[in-house]
Design an enzyme around this catalytic site. Structure first.
Site, PDB file in Angstrom:
ATOM      1  N   ASP A  60       0.819  -1.216   0.000  1.00 23.81           N
ATOM      2  CA  ASP A  60       0.000   0.000   0.000  1.00 23.81           C
ATOM      3  C   ASP A  60       0.851   1.264   0.000  1.00 23.81           C
ATOM      4  OD1 ASP A  60      -2.361  -1.382  -0.155  1.00 23.81           O
ATOM      5  OD2 ASP A  60      -2.702  -1.415   1.994  1.00 23.81           O
ATOM      6  N   TYR A 107      -9.963  -1.140   2.395  1.00 26.08           N
ATOM      7  CA  TYR A 107      -9.407  -1.082   3.738  1.00 26.08           C
ATOM      8  C   TYR A 107      -9.091   0.348   4.148  1.00 26.08           C
ATOM      9  CZ  TYR A 107      -8.368  -5.213   6.508  1.00 26.08           C
ATOM     10  OH  TYR A 107      -8.453  -6.261   7.371  1.00 26.08           O
TER      11      TYR A 107
HETATM   12 CO    CO Z   1      -7.166  -7.569   7.703  1.00 26.99          CO
END
Ligand code: CO
Length: 643
Positions: free
Chosen positions: A306, A390
C-alpha cells in the site's frame, strides 16, 4: 513562537521553508515546469511520484537548496524514469531510465483505475464471462486496478499490468464488497490499454446478502442509550506550532508529509534541563504489504504494497472534528501531486491533539500517609488513509515520560470472494456464501535513530534464567542476557516474547549519572512475520517482512525497505540489498527497520465492517534520563480535579 489555536493550518508552503518542510504547491508547480522546459515531461508523461529529497542530517542547517525526486511514466510507450530536479536551482539535475524488467514499475496511477474499467467494459469476452454468472448490466460491476506482483507468467515480462477482480454493486448507493464475482480475473496491459488475459476457472454463486452497514435494513435502528462525551480544554491545548515545528511539554518534533509514506516525524527531541536531546532523526512507516494466503488460481497473486505500489500518503482522508478526532484539535492540510503533476491539497489530513491517558504515577504510602497521583497525557499526531476496501489510521503518540509509540488502526471492509469449501483452509466464511481470505498486514517502521547524537549502537536484551548452583543456591536467580549487534548480518533479528526481547539503541559515548550508556529501547509486539513459503515470489519482494528487525548503516539513498520501485519488482531490493555488504553498525549512524503487523483470520464480527484492530510498537527511555522525568508534573487542576 505563536500560541496554537484550535483550527486548521497548511503544512509547508511558508515564505522560507525549513529544509525538511514538505513541498509547497508553488514548489510542485515549479518542479513540473522545470521538467517540462527541459523536455523531460511531455503531454503523455504522468508523474507517479513527486517528493522532497531531504538534505543529509549534517547539512540540514546549511542547505538552502530544495531538491525534488520524480518518478515519471510515459503512458504512450511505457517508458519510465527517475528524475531529480533542483527547484531552487531551476534545473533537472539527474535523469535515470528505469528498466521495467529488472527495476520494476513506477507506482500505480490514479487514472489507471478508470483505464481498467474502460478496457474491460468494452471487452466482449469479459462481458460473456460475467453473463455466465448472471451479470448482464456491466454498469453494476465495480472494478479497480490491483497491483500485479511478479510471477514470471508468459507474456508479462516488461509489461505494465494490473489484475482486476469484480464485485457487483447493485445500486450506486450500495457497497460492492458483499457480492464478489468469483472464479474470474482479468489481466490488463496498462500501456496498450488492452486485455492481456481473462482467467475463468468456473462460476461460483455470487453472494446476495447486503453488506450495507449504513442501511438501517442491515444495521437495525441506532441505539439511543449513548450520552454525549465532550472533551474540552478551556485554555486551549498545551502545544505550540511554529511552521512545521511542534513543541509540547518537553518534546519537539518537526512534521513532514510525503505522498508515498504519509506523515513523517523529523528531529524528535526531548528538552532536558534546557537542552534539546535528539532521539529520532526521522521516523516513518516506509512500507507496508498486505499478503493474502488464498492459493486460488484467481487470487494467488494478491499482495498489495500500500505504500510502494499505491502510495497511501496521497490517499489520506479529510478528518472531521467530533467524528475522527475529539477535543481541541489542530488540523494540517497537506499537498500531494496528481498524475498530471499538478498540486492537490488534502484538507485536514493530519490531526493533532492532546489526550488524557489515565494515571501517570501514583502512591499512597502506609508509612507517612502521603497520597500523590499524577495524570499521564500524550500528544497524538495522526492520519487515516483509505486504500480500496481497507482503512488504516497511523497514530504517533508522545508521552510525558519520554515514551514514543506508534499505533496502527486497521478497519474498513475485508476483501471477499465466494465461499468455496476447497478454499476453506485459507479463508473464513463471514456471511452466507461469502469468504474473506486469510491475510497479513505487515508494516515497516524506518527509524533513523540519533540517541543523544549520531553514533549509536544496538544491544539485544533478553531475560536469562540462571541454573541452581554456585552463586544461586536456592535457584531463584534470573537476569538479563545482553548481546551487541555489530554488523548488518547480526542486525537481522526476530522478536521473542517468551524472552521479553527488546532492542536497546544506545549512545556508547554519552553516559547517564550512574555511568551507563544512554538509550532508548524498542519494544516489539512480536507477532508473526511473513508466512508465505521461502520460495514464494512475495518472500523475495517483501524480504523486509521476514524479520522483525533490521539494522543498517545510514545511507541517504536507502529509504524504502522493499526498494525504490516495488510495483512488479522481481524481488531482492531494499533491505536484502542494503545489508548485502554487511556493514559495521556498532557505534555508527544507524537506522532501525522494524516489522510489525497483524495476521488476520477474519471473524464473523469483522463483517460487514471491521471494528478497529491495532498493532504497533513502543520506544521507551532506558537510562536516557537520570531519574523519572515527570516529577515536575503538577497535580491536576480543573473542574473534575481531585485537588
Ligand atoms: Co485484515
Amino acid at each position: 513562537m505563536e500560541a496554537a489555536e484550535h483550527g486548521r493550518r497548511v503544512l509547508g508552503g511558508g515564505e522560507r521553508p525549513h529544509p525538511l518542510d514538505p513541498l509547497s504547491e508553488a514548489e510542485i508547480v515549479a518542479a513540473r515546469r522545470i521538467m517540462a522546459e527541459a523536455g523531460v515531461v511531455t503531454p503523455s508523461t504522468r508523474i507517479a511520484y513527486l517528493g522532497l529529497l531531504e538534505p543529509p542530517k549534517d547539512e540540514i542547517d546549511r542547505s538552502p537548496e530544495r531538491r525534488v525526486r520524480a518518478l515519471l511514466l510515459d503512458i504512450a510507450d511505457g517508458a519510465s524514469q527517475d528524475v531529480i530536479v533542483s527547484v531552487t536551482g531551476g534545473q533537472v539535475v539527474a535523469r535515470t531510465p528505469i528498466d521495467p524488467v529488472t527495476d520494476g514499475q513506477v507506482p500505480l496511477l490514479g487514472e489507471e483505475h478508470a483505464l481498467v474499467r474502460r478496457v474491460l467494459r468494452a471487452d466482449p469476452e469479459w462481458a460473456r464471462a460475467l453473463g455466465r454468472r448472471g451479470v448482464t448490466d456491466l454498469s453494476t460491476v465495480y472494478l479497480a486496478a490491483l497491483t500485479a506482483g511478479h510471477y514470471d507468467l508468459p507474456g508479462e515480462e516488461g509489461r505494465r499490468i494490473a489484475r482486476v477482480l469484480a464485485h457487483v454493486q447493485p445500486t450506486p448507493e450500495s457497497l460492492p464488497w458483499a457480492h464478489p464475482v468469483d472464479g474470474l480475473v482479468a489481466y490488463v496491459d496498462l500501456i496498450k490499454a488492452a486485455v492481456l488475459e481473462i482467467v475463468d476457472t468456473g462460476t461460483l454463486p455470487i453472494p446476495q446478502e447486503s453488506g450495507d452497514y449504513h442501511d438501517p435494513e442491515v444495521s437495525g435502528p441506532h441505539r439511543t442509550s449513548l450520552r454525549p462525551i465532550e472533551i474540552t480544554q478551556p485554555d486551549g491545548p498545551s502545544f505550540t506550532i511554529d511552521g512545521s515545528l511542534v513543541t509540547w511539554e518537553n518534546w519537539s518534533v518537526r512534521l513532514g508529509y510525503d505522498m508515498r509514506e504519509g506523515l513523517v516525524l523529523h528531529q524528535i527531541g526531548f528538552d532536558d534541563a534546557g537542552r534539546t536531546r535528539p532521539i529520532v532523526h526521522r521516523a516513518s512507516i516506509a512500507e507496508m504489504v498486505v499478503s493474502y494466503g488464498d492459493p486460488s488460481p484467481v487470487r494467488f497473486w494478491q499482495n498489495y504494497f500500500d505504500t510502494g505500489e499505491y502510495q497511501l500518503g496521497k490517499l489520506a482522508n479529510a478528518l472531521e472534528l467530533g467524528c475522527d478526532c475529539l477535543g481541541e484539535i489542530t488540523y494540517f492540510d497537506v499537498t500531494v501531486t496528481g498524475d498530471d503533476g499538478s498540486p492537490r491539497t488534502l484538507p485536514n489530513a493530519i490531526c493533532m491533539h492532546e489526550e488524557d491517558y489515565g494515571v501517570l504515577w501514583k502512591h499512597t504510602d502506609p508509612a507517612n500517609g502521603s497520597r500523590e497521583t499524577r495524570r499521564q497525557r500524550r500528544l497524538v499526531i495522526s492520519f487515516f488513509v483509505t486504500v480500496g476496501n481497507y482503512d488504516y489510521g497511523f497514530y504517533w503518540y508522545l508521552y510525558l515520560d519520554g515514551t514514543i509509540e506508534l499505533e496502527v488502526k486497521a478497519t474498513g471492509i475485508v476483501f471477499t470472494g465466494a465461499y468455496d469449501e476447497r478454499a476453506a483452509p485459507h479463508a473464513s466464511e463471514v456471511a452466507p456464501g461469502l469468504a474473506a481470505p486469510y491475510h497479513q498486514h505487515l508494516f515497516s517502521a524506518r527509524l533513523d535513530m540519533t540517541v543523544d547524537g549520531v553514533a549509536n549502537a544496538v544491544e539485544e536484551v533478553d531475560v536469562r534464567r540462571v541454573p541452581m548452583g554456585e552463586g544461586n543456591p536456592y535457584g531463584n536467580a534470573f537476569g538479563r542476557a545482553v548481546t551487541r549487534l555489530r554488523t548488518e548480518a547480526e542486525g537481522r533479528r526476530d522478536a521473542d516474547t517468551g524472552l521479553d526481547r527488546t532492542w536497546h539503541v544506545i549512545n556508547p559515548a554519552v553516559r547517564n549519572r550512574l555511568g551507563g550508556p544512554v538509550g532508548y529501547a524498542l519494544f516489539p509486539e512480536g507477532k508473526p512475520v511473513l508466512l508465505a513459503d521461502e520460495a514464494s515470489s512475495i518472500r523475495a519482494r517483501a524480504a523486509f517482512a521476514t524479520r522483525h528487525l533490521w539494522v543498517t548503516r545510514h545511507h541517504a539513498e536507502e529509504r524504502y525497505p522493499a526498494g525504490d520501485l516495488v510495483n512488479q519488482h522481481p524481488g531482492g531490493a531494499g533491505l536484502p540489498h542494503y545489508t548485502a555488504a554487511d556493514r559495521d553498525i556498532d557505534g555508527q549512524d544507524i537506522v532501525l527497520w522494524h516489522t510489525f503487523g497483524l495476521t488476520h483470520f477474519p471473524r464473523l464480527e469483522d463483517w460487514p465492517i471491521m471494528p478497529v484492530d491495532t498493532c504497533g510498537f513502543t520506544l521507551r527511555p532506558v537510562g536516557f534520563f537520570d531519574r523519572n522525568p515527570t516529577l515536575d508534573v503538577p497535580p491536576s487542576t480543573g473542574r473534575h480535579s481531585c485537588h
